[in-house]
Structures are given as structure tokens and as C-alpha cells.
Design a protein around this motif. Structure first.
Motif, PDB file in Angstrom:
ATOM      1  N   GLY A   1       0.967  -1.299   0.016  1.00  0.00           N
ATOM      2  CA  GLY A   1       0.132  -0.019  -0.013  1.00  0.00           C
ATOM      3  C   GLY A   1       0.895   1.169  -0.040  1.00  0.00           C
ATOM      4  N   ILE A   2       0.181   2.308   0.350  1.00  0.00           N
ATOM      5  CA  ILE A   2       0.895   3.784   0.458  1.00  0.00           C
ATOM      6  C   ILE A   2       1.055   4.399   1.688  1.00  0.00           C
ATOM      7  N   VAL A   3       2.443   4.572   2.230  1.00  0.00           N
ATOM      8  CA  VAL A   3       2.788   5.208   3.379  1.00  0.00           C
ATOM      9  C   VAL A   3       1.738   6.281   3.944  1.00  0.00           C
ATOM     10  N   ARG A   4       1.291   6.393   4.932  1.00  0.00           N
ATOM     11  CA  ARG A   4       0.494   7.640   5.366  1.00  0.00           C
ATOM     12  C   ARG A   4       0.886   8.518   6.494  1.00  0.00           C
ATOM     13  N   GLU A   5       1.487   7.615   7.237  1.00  0.00           N
ATOM     14  CA  GLU A   5       1.854   8.234   8.547  1.00  0.00           C
ATOM     15  C   GLU A   5       3.247   7.309   8.961  1.00  0.00           C
ATOM     16  N   LEU A   6       4.041   8.164   9.523  1.00  0.00           N
ATOM     17  CA  LEU A   6       5.417   7.522  10.234  1.00  0.00           C
ATOM     18  C   LEU A   6       5.515   7.928  11.647  1.00  0.00           C
ATOM     19  N   ASN A   7       6.005   6.910  12.420  1.00  0.00           N
ATOM     20  CA  ASN A   7       6.333   7.014  13.724  1.00  0.00           C
ATOM     21  C   ASN A   7       7.451   6.414  14.063  1.00  0.00           C
ATOM     22  N   ALA A   8       8.833   7.371  13.817  1.00  0.00           N
ATOM     23  CA  ALA A   8      10.029   6.859  13.980  1.00  0.00           C
ATOM     24  C   ALA A   8      10.394   6.415  15.358  1.00  0.00           C
ATOM     25  N   GLN A   9      10.003   7.167  16.540  1.00  0.00           N
ATOM     26  CA  GLN A   9      10.268   6.814  17.687  1.00  0.00           C
ATOM     27  C   GLN A   9       9.649   5.369  18.551  1.00  0.00           C
ATOM     28  N   ASN A  10       8.361   4.979  17.574  1.00  0.00           N
ATOM     29  CA  ASN A  10       8.043   3.695  17.983  1.00  0.00           C
ATOM     30  C   ASN A  10       8.022   2.720  17.054  1.00  0.00           C
ATOM     31  N   GLY A  11       8.628   3.219  15.783  1.00  0.00           N
ATOM     32  CA  GLY A  11       9.178   2.120  14.789  1.00  0.00           C
ATOM     33  C   GLY A  11       7.842   1.751  14.085  1.00  0.00           C
TER      34      GLY A  11
ATOM     35  N   VAL B   1      12.077   5.681   4.551  1.00  0.00           N
ATOM     36  CA  VAL B   1      10.972   5.343   4.252  1.00  0.00           C
ATOM     37  C   VAL B   1       9.966   6.910   4.490  1.00  0.00           C
ATOM     38  N   LYS B   2       9.229   7.405   3.285  1.00  0.00           N
ATOM     39  CA  LYS B   2       8.565   8.534   3.354  1.00  0.00           C
ATOM     40  C   LYS B   2       7.180   8.452   3.213  1.00  0.00           C
ATOM     41  N   VAL B   3       6.584   9.518   3.796  1.00  0.00           N
ATOM     42  CA  VAL B   3       5.239   9.405   3.680  1.00  0.00           C
ATOM     43  C   VAL B   3       4.941   9.581   2.192  1.00  0.00           C
ATOM     44  N   GLY B   4       3.869   8.971   1.711  1.00  0.00           N
ATOM     45  CA  GLY B   4       3.670   8.778  -0.099  1.00  0.00           C
ATOM     46  C   GLY B   4       4.535   7.793  -0.622  1.00  0.00           C
ATOM     47  N   ASP B   5       5.511   6.969   0.118  1.00  0.00           N
ATOM     48  CA  ASP B   5       6.097   6.054  -0.625  1.00  0.00           C
ATOM     49  C   ASP B   5       5.115   4.583  -0.723  1.00  0.00           C
ATOM     50  N   GLN B   6       5.358   3.933  -2.001  1.00  0.00           N
ATOM     51  CA  GLN B   6       4.722   2.680  -1.765  1.00  0.00           C
ATOM     52  C   GLN B   6       5.511   1.676  -1.198  1.00  0.00           C
ATOM     53  N   LEU B   7       5.066   0.551  -0.363  1.00  0.00           N
ATOM     54  CA  LEU B   7       5.517  -0.406   0.515  1.00  0.00           C
ATOM     55  C   LEU B   7       5.014  -1.676   0.540  1.00  0.00           C
ATOM     56  N   ARG B   8       5.682  -2.459   0.454  1.00  0.00           N
ATOM     57  CA  ARG B   8       5.310  -4.117   0.656  1.00  0.00           C
ATOM     58  C   ARG B   8       6.191  -4.663   2.047  1.00  0.00           C
TER      59      ARG B   8
ATOM     60  N   VAL C   1      10.009  -3.540   1.841  1.00  0.00           N
ATOM     61  CA  VAL C   1      10.702  -2.981   0.826  1.00  0.00           C
ATOM     62  C   VAL C   1       9.958  -1.735   0.384  1.00  0.00           C
ATOM     63  N   SER C   2      10.475  -0.692   0.211  1.00  0.00           N
ATOM     64  CA  SER C   2       9.954   0.456  -0.441  1.00  0.00           C
ATOM     65  C   SER C   2      10.535   1.396  -1.350  1.00  0.00           C
ATOM     66  N   GLY C   3       9.561   2.421  -1.973  1.00  0.00           N
ATOM     67  CA  GLY C   3       9.950   3.007  -3.017  1.00  0.00           C
ATOM     68  C   GLY C   3       9.330   4.349  -3.158  1.00  0.00           C
ATOM     69  N   SER C   4       9.724   5.324  -4.052  1.00  0.00           N
ATOM     70  CA  SER C   4       9.021   6.316  -4.365  1.00  0.00           C
ATOM     71  C   SER C   4       8.655   6.325  -5.805  1.00  0.00           C
ATOM     72  N   PHE C   5       7.353   6.636  -6.304  1.00  0.00           N
ATOM     73  CA  PHE C   5       6.978   6.477  -7.778  1.00  0.00           C
ATOM     74  C   PHE C   5       6.332   7.444  -8.017  1.00  0.00           C
ATOM     75  N   LYS C   6       6.062   7.767  -9.291  1.00  0.00           N
ATOM     76  CA  LYS C   6       5.104   8.551 -10.017  1.00  0.00           C
ATOM     77  C   LYS C   6       4.772   8.301 -11.317  1.00  0.00           C
ATOM     78  N   THR C   7       3.373   8.915 -11.639  1.00  0.00           N
ATOM     79  CA  THR C   7       2.923   8.693 -12.913  1.00  0.00           C
ATOM     80  C   THR C   7       2.765   9.949 -13.634  1.00  0.00           C
ATOM     81  N   ILE C   8       3.037  10.082 -14.830  1.00  0.00           N
ATOM     82  CA  ILE C   8       2.837  11.248 -15.433  1.00  0.00           C
ATOM     83  C   ILE C   8       2.337  10.878 -17.140  1.00  0.00           C
ATOM     84  N   GLY C   9       1.806  11.928 -17.645  1.00  0.00           N
ATOM     85  CA  GLY C   9       1.200  11.821 -18.880  1.00  0.00           C
ATOM     86  C   GLY C   9       2.174  12.619 -19.810  1.00  0.00           C
ATOM     87  N   VAL C  10       2.409  11.988 -21.119  1.00  0.00           N
ATOM     88  CA  VAL C  10       3.093  12.499 -22.129  1.00  0.00           C
ATOM     89  C   VAL C  10       2.673  12.221 -23.274  1.00  0.00           C
TER      90      VAL C  10
END
Length: 375
Positions: A135-145, A190-197, A215-224
Motif C-alpha cells: 500500500g501507500i505510506v500515510r504516517e510514520l512514527n520513527a520513535q515507536n518504529g 521511508v517517506k510519507v507517500g512511498d509505496q511499500l510492501r 521494501v519501499s520506493g517512491s514512484f510517480k505517474t505522468i502523462g506524455v
């Protein structure tokens, strides 16, 4: 039980080899990792596609040591000597030697056979299908992992709280969604908005998830809009829909291409118009709640037959999904859908009517694709 990708296993072996004594002639030696593209048995050489995407000619001689290790091994304890002739295209290789221009003279080759790599990959993928979420990362709490994940995938809905205090992290490579190509990472990347498994175990109520691996990553979809197709270079020259800026799209062996036919385009347009506009404007009287359409549209396009680069023509409007990179003038396509012009045409408002859907990067929101595998 934690799994380690073939690429990471080879890196572990590389670290071990670095500690071995070398001769004076080897003091300036280096190592490269990648997959064999082709073999020239007569000249004892091979074309290696390195993990950073470069193409390198690896040459051997009678003094080159060739070793084979089973997929999953972290040391050379079970390595067996082989001949150069035993190496085949697709094998994963760690080459240790000296570079001269675009050639690499190997003193040692450590080989993971393609068949064993694929067998292990199939096993791991099945486990991720059975015990994984995405899914998509919406919130992160680094202190609690902890990671708050908005679920994506067939039958998935709502959010789940991931406990990642003792988790092994990986980051998707810019040009690949293959787990074996992912590099070691950490919670901090890991950042908010990243896609993550995530791989692990879900609580009985389905609200919490204890992750073994992420495993996570940052992706975008554009129109061309396509201006030129170069089959030899496997590249597409285009201009972006929103800002009309030139861009080059690289097609690799891992790129997935589809073409949207008219009936599917009409359905996608209907789903896009049914979503509430992001700019807070009026909704159509037949509007439905936001949410599932983006997943439905992704599944519709993913189920279409694959096409090749020869099917992409000048003037085509594409939706291209790629990793977010530093160079905005070039990107490597992970997913590409042609026929987007049919969707945009079907969404055009009647004369004098306001547009009901705000376009992002020239595309309706239903093209906000997930690229992580969905169950």
C-alpha cells in the motif's frame, strides 16, 4: 525466517572476499555485480549488465578462477569449481578483477546459476503473496518504529499499523521492482507517500501487522505525448502533458507496456468522472465515493494484453509510471499505458461546462497507479 536476495548475498560474499589476501598485482582490483547477458565461449568473454545498469565486457583467461554457489548461500563454504563454459546467460555473477576502459579482466568469478536464482525467487514471491501486504505510506512514527499504511490490492481496504522496530528494510532499485535488485535500507529512508510492501503476520483483527521485511520506493505517474520512438535505443522521446517539457523514456526488459482499447477507455473515463474533484469543485449528480476507482483502473489496465515498443506510435498519449529520480528529463518506465488520449477525450466537458476532474501531471487521478505487486 528472513530471506536475503541474491544481490545482497553476493554483496555479503564480496565483503568476505575483500578481506582475503591478494597478490601485489591484485592490489588495485575491484569487483562488479550483475547478470550475464551473453557469452562468447571462443574468446572466454561475456557481456555483463551491472546492477547500476551499465554494460561491461568481462574477459577471462586460463588463470581466472570460476566458482558456483547455491542461491541463498552467504559464504563460499559450499562453492564448487566450474569451467567458464558452464556459465550461461541469466546467471548472476560477482566478478573480481581489474577494469580497463569498457572491459574487465576477471581474476575470479562467483556465479549463482539462473535456474537456482529463479527457483528461490519463485519461492520467495509465493511467500510474499501469502504473507505480504502492500500500500501507500500515510504516517510514520520513527520513535515507536510504526508505519501507518493505506492498503492497496484486490480486496484490500482501510489502513493497517505496521510494527517495524526489528524489521529488515530494502529500497527498490530505480529501474526495477524485482526484490533481488533492492538495496539495503532503513526506517529513516521511508517517506510519507512511498509505496511499500511488508512481509510478516497480521493480527487477528487485521488492524496491526508485525513486519519481518519491508521494501519501499517512491514512484510517480505522468502523462506524455510521444514525439519519436527509437527502437534501436529502446527509448521514447516525448513531451509532458502538463508543462509540455521534453522528456526521454527508457524501456527495459522489466518495463510493462499496455494499450487501452476504446471500450476500456470509456469505462476509465466514467470512473474518473465519478470521483470527487480534488479542487473542491462541484461533483456530478451521479458521483460515487472516492477510493476504489484507482485500484479498479489499475487492475483493468494490468489485465490487458502486453504490447511491445513497436506498438507505440508518434502522437500516442501515454501514462508512464517510474521511480522518482534526480533527472526529470529522463526516466525508466516501470509501467506504460498507451491510449490515454481516448480517456481524456471521453472526459472532455461539453462546451460551456466546467471540468469536473482536476488533472495531475496531465492525468486524471485514477492514473495514480501503485507499482508494488498487488495480490
Amino acid at each position: 525466517m528472513r530471506r536475503t536476495s541474491p544481490g545482497l548475498l553476493i554483496l555479503a560474499i564480496l565483503g568476505m572476499l575483500a578481506g582475503q589476501p591478494v597478490s601485489r598485482a591484485q592490489q588495485k582490483a575491484e569487483s562488479v555485480i550483475g547478470a550475464i547477458v551473453s557469452i562468447d565461449a571462443n574468446n572466454r568473454s561475456a557481456i555483463l549488465k551491472t546492477d547500476d545498469g551499465a554494460s561491461l565486457t568481462v574477459k577471462t583467461d586460463e588463470n581466472t578462477v570460476c566458482l558456483r554457489i547455491p542461491a541463498g548461500e552467504k559464504t563460499l563454504a559450499k562453492a564448487t569449481p566450474i569451467q567458464f563454459a558452464d556459465i550461461t546467460a541469466g546467471d548472476r555473477v560477482l566478478a573480481h578483477g581489474a577494469r580497463t576502459g569498457e572491459q574487465f579482466l576477471a581474476q575470479r568469478l562467483v556465479v549463482m546459476p539462473r535456474a537456482e536464482v529463479e527457483k528461490k525467487r519463485a519461492h520467495d514471491l509465493e511467500e510474499w503473496r501469502q504473507r505480504g501486504i502492500g500500500g501507500i505510506v500515510r504516517e510514520l512514527n520513527a520513535q515507536n518504529g510504526e508505519i501507518n499504511l493505506e492498503m492497496r490490492g484486490a480486496g484490500a481496504s482501510g489502513r493497517v499499523l505496521i510494527s517495524a522496530a526489528n524489521t529488515v528494510f530494502h529500497r527498490y532499485a530505480p529501474e526495477s521492482l524485482r526484490f533481488e535488485d533492492a538495496r539495503p535500507s532503513s526506517f529513516a529512508e521511508v517517506k510519507v507517500g512511498d509505496q511499500l510492501r511488508a512481509l510478516g503476520d497480521k493480527s487477528a483483527d487485521g488492524h496491526n501487522f508485525k513486519a519481518e521485511e519491508i521494501v519501499s520506493g517512491s514512484f510517480k505517474t505522468i502523462g506524455v505525448t510521444v514525439t519519436q520512438v527509437d527502437l534501436q535505443k529502446q527509448e521514447i522521446a516525448a513531451t509532458t502533458l502538463d508543462q509540455k517539457k521534453p522528456i526521454v523514456i527508457l524501456i527495459t526488459g522489466d518495463s510493462v507496456l499496455h494499450r487501452i482499447p476504446p471500450p476500456v477507455a470509456a469505462t476509465i473515463a466514467q470512473k474518473a468522472l465519478a470521483r470527487p474533484p480534488a479542487n473542491g469543485g462541484p461533483m456530478p449528480t451521479n458521483a460515487k465515493p472516492a477510493g476504489p476507482p484507482v485500484i479498479e483502473v489499475q487492475q483493468m489496465i494490468d489485465s490487458l494484453p502486453s504490447v511491445s515498443l513497436t506498438d507505440i506510435k508518434t502522437g500516442d498519449v501515454l501514462a508512464v509510471t517510474s521511480a522518482v529520480g534526480k533527472d526529470e528529463t529522463r526516466l525508466t518506465a516501470i509501467k506504460l499505458a498507451a491510449g490515454v488520449d481516448l480517456v481524456l477525450k471521453a472526459m472532455m466537458p461539453q462546451p460551456g461546462k466546467p471540468r469536473l476532474v482536476r488533472l495531475s501531471a496531465g492525468l486524471p487521478g485514477v492514473f495514480d497507479f501503485s507499482v508494488v505487486p498487488i495480490n
